[in-house]
Design an enzyme around this catalytic site. Sequence first.
Site, PDB file in Angstrom:
ATOM      1  N   LYS A  38       0.833  -1.193   0.000  1.00 31.58           N
ATOM      2  CA  LYS A  38       0.000   0.000   0.000  1.00 31.58           C
ATOM      3  C   LYS A  38       0.876   1.255   0.000  1.00 31.58           C
ATOM      4  O   LYS A  38       0.658   2.182  -0.792  1.00 31.58           O
ATOM      5  CB  LYS A  38      -0.927  -0.014   1.215  1.00 31.58           C
ATOM      6  CG  LYS A  38      -1.918   1.159   1.227  1.00 31.58           C
ATOM      7  CD  LYS A  38      -2.650   1.269   2.565  1.00 31.58           C
ATOM      8  CE  LYS A  38      -3.744   0.241   2.740  1.00 31.58           C
ATOM      9  NZ  LYS A  38      -4.987   0.615   2.018  1.00 31.58           N
ATOM     10  N   ARG A  96      -3.461   2.690   8.642  1.00 28.95           N
ATOM     11  CA  ARG A  96      -3.727   1.387   8.006  1.00 28.95           C
ATOM     12  C   ARG A  96      -2.469   0.550   7.912  1.00 28.95           C
ATOM     13  O   ARG A  96      -1.369   1.077   7.759  1.00 28.95           O
ATOM     14  CB  ARG A  96      -4.250   1.591   6.577  1.00 28.95           C
ATOM     15  CG  ARG A  96      -5.581   2.272   6.460  1.00 28.95           C
ATOM     16  CD  ARG A  96      -5.859   2.541   4.985  1.00 28.95           C
ATOM     17  NE  ARG A  96      -6.866   3.563   4.802  1.00 28.95           N
ATOM     18  CZ  ARG A  96      -8.168   3.289   4.597  1.00 28.95           C
ATOM     19  NH1 ARG A  96      -8.581   2.045   4.536  1.00 28.95           N
ATOM     20  NH2 ARG A  96      -9.036   4.273   4.448  1.00 28.95           N
ATOM     21  N   GLY A 150      -7.953  -7.320   4.482  1.00 27.35           N
ATOM     22  CA  GLY A 150      -8.867  -7.438   5.614  1.00 27.35           C
ATOM     23  C   GLY A 150      -8.305  -8.181   6.806  1.00 27.35           C
ATOM     24  O   GLY A 150      -8.997  -8.406   7.788  1.00 27.35           O
ATOM     25  N   MET A 177      -5.599  -7.390   8.737  1.00 29.28           N
ATOM     26  CA  MET A 177      -5.041  -6.605   9.835  1.00 29.28           C
ATOM     27  C   MET A 177      -5.954  -5.434  10.165  1.00 29.28           C
ATOM     28  O   MET A 177      -6.979  -5.222   9.527  1.00 29.28           O
ATOM     29  CB  MET A 177      -3.631  -6.160   9.468  1.00 29.28           C
ATOM     30  CG  MET A 177      -2.657  -7.345   9.516  1.00 29.28           C
ATOM     31  SD  MET A 177      -0.974  -6.880   9.122  1.00 29.28           S
ATOM     32  CE  MET A 177      -1.076  -6.595   7.381  1.00 29.28           C
ATOM     33  N   ARG A 203      -2.769  -1.550  -6.450  1.00 29.99           N
ATOM     34  CA  ARG A 203      -1.948  -2.755  -6.278  1.00 29.99           C
ATOM     35  C   ARG A 203      -2.252  -3.696  -7.436  1.00 29.99           C
ATOM     36  O   ARG A 203      -3.298  -3.559  -8.083  1.00 29.99           O
ATOM     37  CB  ARG A 203      -2.248  -3.428  -4.942  1.00 29.99           C
ATOM     38  CG  ARG A 203      -3.689  -3.858  -4.808  1.00 29.99           C
ATOM     39  CD  ARG A 203      -3.987  -4.433  -3.429  1.00 29.99           C
ATOM     40  NE  ARG A 203      -5.391  -4.794  -3.311  1.00 29.99           N
ATOM     41  CZ  ARG A 203      -6.014  -5.054  -2.165  1.00 29.99           C
ATOM     42  NH1 ARG A 203      -5.352  -4.957  -1.034  1.00 29.99           N
ATOM     43  NH2 ARG A 203      -7.278  -5.390  -2.150  1.00 29.99           N
ATOM     44  N   HIS A 216     -15.019  -9.650   0.171  1.00 33.01           N
ATOM     45  CA  HIS A 216     -14.052 -10.586   0.755  1.00 33.01           C
ATOM     46  C   HIS A 216     -14.175 -11.972   0.151  1.00 33.01           C
ATOM     47  O   HIS A 216     -13.188 -12.593  -0.254  1.00 33.01           O
ATOM     48  CB  HIS A 216     -14.267 -10.642   2.272  1.00 33.01           C
ATOM     49  CG  HIS A 216     -13.351 -11.596   2.954  1.00 33.01           C
ATOM     50  ND1 HIS A 216     -13.695 -12.896   3.243  1.00 33.01           N
ATOM     51  CD2 HIS A 216     -12.080 -11.438   3.381  1.00 33.01           C
ATOM     52  CE1 HIS A 216     -12.681 -13.493   3.829  1.00 33.01           C
ATOM     53  NE2 HIS A 216     -11.679 -12.630   3.940  1.00 33.01           N
ATOM     54  N   SER A 238      15.877 -41.770  -9.341  1.00 32.23           N
ATOM     55  CA  SER A 238      14.649 -40.995  -9.258  1.00 32.23           C
ATOM     56  C   SER A 238      14.336 -40.801  -7.778  1.00 32.23           C
ATOM     57  O   SER A 238      14.198 -41.777  -7.043  1.00 32.23           O
ATOM     58  CB  SER A 238      13.508 -41.719  -9.975  1.00 32.23           C
ATOM     59  OG  SER A 238      12.327 -40.960  -9.865  1.00 32.23           O
ATOM     60  N   CYS A 256      10.046 -38.465  -8.590  1.00 34.13           N
ATOM     61  CA  CYS A 256       8.721 -38.982  -8.893  1.00 34.13           C
ATOM     62  C   CYS A 256       7.811 -38.932  -7.683  1.00 34.13           C
ATOM     63  O   CYS A 256       6.726 -39.469  -7.697  1.00 34.13           O
ATOM     64  CB  CYS A 256       8.803 -40.387  -9.480  1.00 34.13           C
ATOM     65  SG  CYS A 256       9.573 -41.569  -8.384  1.00 34.13           S
ATOM     66  N   TYR A 280      14.739 -34.095 -14.703  1.00 37.20           N
ATOM     67  CA  TYR A 280      13.295 -34.005 -14.941  1.00 37.20           C
ATOM     68  C   TYR A 280      12.529 -34.130 -13.639  1.00 37.20           C
ATOM     69  O   TYR A 280      13.067 -34.599 -12.634  1.00 37.20           O
ATOM     70  CB  TYR A 280      12.835 -35.083 -15.927  1.00 37.20           C
ATOM     71  CG  TYR A 280      12.902 -36.488 -15.397  1.00 37.20           C
ATOM     72  CD1 TYR A 280      11.841 -37.030 -14.650  1.00 37.20           C
ATOM     73  CD2 TYR A 280      14.009 -37.299 -15.624  1.00 37.20           C
ATOM     74  CE1 TYR A 280      11.905 -38.317 -14.159  1.00 37.20           C
ATOM     75  CE2 TYR A 280      14.080 -38.588 -15.128  1.00 37.20           C
ATOM     76  CZ  TYR A 280      13.020 -39.093 -14.392  1.00 37.20           C
ATOM     77  OH  TYR A 280      13.080 -40.363 -13.888  1.00 37.20           O
TER      78      TYR A 280
END
Lengths: 919, 919
Positions: free
Chosen positions: A26, A96, A105, A107, A356, A478, A802, A869, A889
Amino acid sequence: MKKYVYFFGGKKAEGGEHLRNLLGGKGAGLADMVNLSIPVPPGFTITTEACVYFYKNNMTFPAGLKEQVLENLKKVEKAMGATFGDSKNPLLFSVRSGARVSMPGMMDTVLNLGLNEKTVKGLAVLTGNEWFAYDCYRRFVQMYGDVVLGLKPQSKDEHDPFEEIIDAKKRERKIKLDVELSVKDMKELIGSFKDIIKKRLKMVFPEDPLEQLWGAIGAVFKSWDTPRAIAYRELNNIPDTWGTAVNVQCMVFGNMGADSGTGVAFTRNPSTGENVFYGEYLLNAQGEDVVAGIRTPLPINQKQKTDKSVQSLEEVMPNIYEELIKIRGTLEKHYRDMQDIEFTIQDKKLWMLQTRSGKRTAFSAFKIAIDMVKQGLITKEEALMRVEPEQLNQLLRPIFDPKEKEKALKEGNQVAKGLNAGPGAATGKVVFNAEDAESWAARGEKVILVRMETSPEDIRGMNAAQGILTSRGGMTSHAALVARQMGKVCVAGCGELDIDYRKKAISVKKKTIKEGEYISLDGTTGEVFIGEINTIPSEVLRVLVDKTLKPKDSPIYQDFAMLMKWADETRKLGIRTNADEPAQAAVAVAFGAEGIGLCRTEHMFFEGNRIDAVREMIVADTLEGRVKALKKLLPMQKKDFTGIFKVMNGLPVTIRTLDPPLHEFLPHEEKDIKVLSKKTGIPYDALFSKVQSLHEVNPMLGHRGCRLGIVFPEITEMQARAIFEAACEVKKKGIDVKPEVMIPLVGHITELSLQKEVVDRVAQEVMKKYGTKIDYKVGTMIEIPRAAITADEIAQVAEFFSFGTNDLTQTALGMSRDDAGKFLRFYVDNNIYPFDPFQRIDENGVGKLMKIGVELGRKTRKNLKIGICGEHGGEPNSVEFCYKIGLDYVSCSPFRVTIAKLAAARAVIKEKKKVAVPD
Amino acid sequence: MKKYVYFFGGKKAEGGEHLRNLLGGKGAGLADMVNLSIPVPPGFTITTEACVYFYKNNMTFPAGLKEQVLENLKKVEKAMGATFGDSKNPLLFSVRSGARVSMPGMMDTVLNLGLNEKTVKGLAVLTGNEWFAYDCYRRFVQMYGDVVLGLKPQSKDEHDPFEEIIDAKKRERKIKLDVELSVKDMKELIGSFKDIIKKRLKMVFPEDPLEQLWGAIGAVFKSWDTPRAIAYRELNNIPDTWGTAVNVQCMVFGNMGADSGTGVAFTRNPSTGENVFYGEYLLNAQGEDVVAGIRTPLPINQKQKTDKSVQSLEEVMPNIYEELIKIRGTLEKHYRDMQDIEFTIQDKKLWMLQTRSGKRTAFSAFKIAIDMVKQGLITKEEALMRVEPEQLNQLLRPIFDPKEKEKALKEGNQVAKGLNAGPGAATGKVVFNAEDAESWAARGEKVILVRMETSPEDIRGMNAAQGILTSRGGMTSHAALVARQMGKVCVAGCGELDIDYRKKAISVKKKTIKEGEYISLDGTTGEVFIGEINTIPSEVLRVLVDKTLKPKDSPIYQDFAMLMKWADETRKLGIRTNADEPAQAAVAVAFGAEGIGLCRTEHMFFEGNRIDAVREMIVADTLEGRVKALKKLLPMQKKDFTGIFKVMNGLPVTIRTLDPPLHEFLPHEEKDIKVLSKKTGIPYDALFSKVQSLHEVNPMLGHRGCRLGIVFPEITEMQARAIFEAACEVKKKGIDVKPEVMIPLVGHITELSLQKEVVDRVAQEVMKKYGTKIDYKVGTMIEIPRAAITADEIAQVAEFFSFGTNDLTQTALGMSRDDAGKFLRFYVDNNIYPFDPFQRIDENGVGKLMKIGVELGRKTRKNLKIGICGEHGGEPNSVEFCYKIGLDYVSCSPFRVTIAKLAAARAVIKEKKKVAVPD
């Protein structure tokens, strides 16, 4: 002296986006807007460092903070030509929170700060509106009493003590609405508020504006550590150590009459990504009224209007709307991203209160990212960074079966329509509070959480539900925000519903839906249905897998395909899939899997009547008996492999030999053992004692994995034969085959070499028999710590590794996944492990073993192919970790293949940009 | 060309003790004796390298071996003036195995090699004894047919096929003994032997002596890998990779008549260690006859005689005896150790066939080592290396309760007396074969294995039995040798017993003892008793612990104490004990424990009616309920700690907080739950569902260890309070106290720091309350892999580490000790793990994690105190490993304290001497 306070206001701000970690989102946004010449009420930001200091030093402020705040206060006074605490021209502040990333919402906030018995009079004179001034004062005392002084209900019977006083006053005055209260009433209320504070808290409500200010700053810091904030951070993987900044900003008032108002907007549609300005507003209201979902706000422009009876901001205040459109352009150009903004109109003047990056659905994230590449606003790499891998889940989420939906429509089961706040289709049983949602879901029920509106306390319940339905609030309420972020199906602001929490029932169109009854939500259209509606695959799936839709007819698919193309061009990690059957493998191939990283042979054992042969093998007491039963299994396994080899069409297929303990295949209940006894002709007692003898105290650490194949090499032999006979036969048909036989649970090189001997011997025999050569490898899972730390030895034999991170996590942490429920939630809640190590790789522990395994393995065999895996292979953070430690991978379930691809691409980009990973 | 063959003979040998690894023990000893001018029949040794080559190269001999054998054969021919295969003056050979360490009777031997239809005639003429020559030939064909050609019984009904032919011949001739067979009979037998070989094996018995020789050499190599040899190596931790040497040596004959004979002897008494020549002999016999225990041999000298009717060698052949006494002196001086020798007298000439370090009981090992230090033959350090740590077990082994023994004597239950071959007292149920001994023992029975004689096949059964009783054989019989080595109680050669295998019964003095009935053996006196006799602690224990005997009245104790003193002077590792109760701790202190390394608090939970309070705590659903129950436990735990602190009198006491999962304390059977329900007043259903809810799939990896104390900090708090209140109260009485609180199952630094906070807070509170200071530490077990690999982090909080190698082995190897039975035996048998990793530290795996833990821990905290409290802490090889990686102490059960001390001393000596540890 460390700089703890940053000024913004006029044409110049000290901060900006580059100081986001210090100023919070903010604070950085406000500073940026000032520097972009966008009208912002002046103020200053206290840094997150001050907050961190506050927590590390027993809730005290750092030296120098006081002086810096006072100095900046003077600057604000100068910019506004008003004075804090002045009885004639008083300056009021909002205080704020603002963390590094948005925690909407979660805090605390204090508004109208600076009012007292003197300044309220000045405000009344100044605005010529005594009622407004005392309403502000009443709101301030109430908010401050709650948030800063901490006056809470004393017992379960009491609700908010301030609200009770107001209710009593209304009853006394026989009125219903707050606006009906007179100035006198308000003054009396303020007096009663201060009395109850004095009585219960043994303190006098502070009159000194500076005392008020410091109290509010401390309270905002403290609200970083409320349970709901902690819960939110846990869900969103935000470190507790970051802390929040505090923004102290001049009050502007949207509730000063018909020429005032407030609104929130997105620079593009956050649900679809469409490049149109999208927002909501309310006249004569404060910002909180829009976000909290208490009044349903109005559309910002005509394009958005669905109801002709309402007026959009574009129509009511065309100049203001025009100014907003300009600001929209400035912000998008500056941030090169869709913005979520808040504004207030005070007496026909527009003030921006926030900007934001906007939360968005997967659909819109795609569309915005791709549109912006096309617009030349961002690069392809930036586009890849704009789409969170987990968001892909939403694109693949099911929709309703159109036939069933049509039927439901015909039968009149569509009972309401709300805002399409979270796309996708969901069906489940109705519950009316978050606790029930959690507990029902915990026992395996699919639930839809139905609330008038949601609040930050509901987060866990929302997470547990299939979908969320609210009767109030808009697209920026919200419920809508959180659902989009979680990727939950959500229908918001469905005003037709009459929700009765006490009766646990919804009334709508003369129908009643009770707790436990099914409803279905279409989060893409906003429709609400009574009853259960089956879901079918998403549009992308219908193009890719079902082929029931052509790519050209699906814009979503096209965006998806484009992003995947960019990801494929960028990533270096290979992406394989865990698939046990040809159908699964086919889905994964459609998603672009480059091979199978894990084919579990035992899953095939349960199919049809194969289990009979498996059981016959297990209960056989002699080698001959086992071999006889295994002979029955051979053709079945061979058929499975044939199918998979065909689908994979030359891509590598890693097949794991039998892994689970044998008792998993046997019945354990008396009646089931009796059935088996009849089937096999083996006496009940003998079977029962076999089942008993196979019982294990800790099956996870028992006779399983390669330990089976070593004690019973005939099992490995059968499986190898099935693999190579299938391979040879498929190859003879002209399809290339690359089997990789993977031996599980190896802890010692000799285990692997004994099993490899069996596989190699069978492979030679079979290839000779078929007169063909198969290009195959034999390797191992690295899934117990000993394997990782002796990887140099094991690599002498293994042709690939793996990582089986599921079992590796269990053994390295000494933690059974099946039993961890009793303490792991507590551990994560209390930050012992910052994440659930079974979901995301525990880099310090399990990850360190993996690194050791990679280093030692490649020390012996320089080009050793190494993959993963375990289920972590489809979790984006873990994929990034795998890339960083040099794996070749990752392998994951078919539906996570695209997620892994995107995560792999982002890992490369992050590394290139040396973007710091949140610690 | 590599040298594979070493000659010995005349006055000069090529080898000697320094080449033991190449020549094996027997070959090295023969060479040494030649070089010491002791009469040895000439021959040559083929090295163990040739054997290793043989196994690595598909059972082929290395290049050059053939030439070297032929060359050495010539040398032997020259030395003996006889020729191999010569029809007039034939040279005959024995071909024997000889590994680096002695494996008595485990491998194969061929005697009389070189005989054929021609040479046998030459031998007959040369010796003037046709019967002797054909008896030799008959024996050779039989032995060669069995060992080299491999003619075995075809079915279960058939015994040895050669013996069946002999039996048939005897029946035909109506005679009973082999010696009654005529020369003609013998010739016919040889013919029949060759016929059955031809018929069954499709081959002609080799007439060519050289072909015979190569066959025998290969057969001896192959006998390295027979199941019994493998089993023996496994029991004695001998690596399979060593291989055996082959000794080809001129035959000498102890069976050539009354002027010939054979014997075995020890240079000192192997049972007591007394410094007297001790041995047995037989006239007109071959060596095998003495060792196999088929004829009971006679004492070598008058001192040893118990039966006046027999004649000792000293009386029969005084010159030979004199020569032996001289050789005894030469050998002891050379080897500086007690020797075990074999000799043969051929026609009044003495030939030495073997010398090696003699196996001995713990008693004798002590006595010999200490005597030799006194004689100046060896140093104290050498003495320490002469006593194997495990041998100390024997000194501590129980003896019969003298009162019960006296009663048994009065009641006439002492039914026989044999040789006191293995000291100690044992009681158990009679079994008659090794398989039964194993299976009865496996189900928890104590058994005494009763055999006419034992053979190498019986080893596992002997190991499983409490004691061994044989009716035949002497102090050097197989049973006696093996029992001494295993430290088993053994009474050998108890000829009064009539053992009937088929009836499974012993008849003695008109009494019958059947299978399953109790007998008792006094291995120190040789007495055999019918019935069960309770045992009591050993002499050393009575001096040290019971104080019922004064040190000066116990020579054994004095030797023991002297050796322990030397060990204490030498060792660097601290030795602590695992003790949960004051009585255990007292025993350990008597043995010289320097602290408690592990005090398991939960063992105390089961005592008396404490379990009620424990259960009350567990089933409580609220914090209050748990706290209430814990309050009841507090005084009990405090009392335990008070007792232990007093006993330990200022030595450190490591107390582990609660470790096992809570369900271990609850009943699981319906009836027990009902009892608990009545006791606690909690409804049965609630209790049952509590028991159910605590059930775990893998309890080893479940909610236990510090995970309990973290979720229920009130438990840790109570335990800490009990520890510190006890400490303060004991300290107030003037006794120093050093508690070390140990947190179990830590995997993450935060777990430890959370628990340490609780302990520190309680410690401060309690010390303040008592107004005293306690010198305490808080540390952790390192028992899961994650703890070891993040030891640098954990050491930030931990003030000490203690390796819990039991759990560390389970987790690092992914192997549940409770379930490993199904495969671990197979693993050890097949050399996947060379040792049972739960008995001896798996150095490559678990040991590597320990090294990492030590290095990382000390990186953070340079002087971090590190110990081990797993059961490995009392296993000599593991103790040595702990010393090598730099631990500060090991902790073991009280009865292993002295073993650990000796092992620790030996570790220092080995390191100093850079003695290679067998790999």
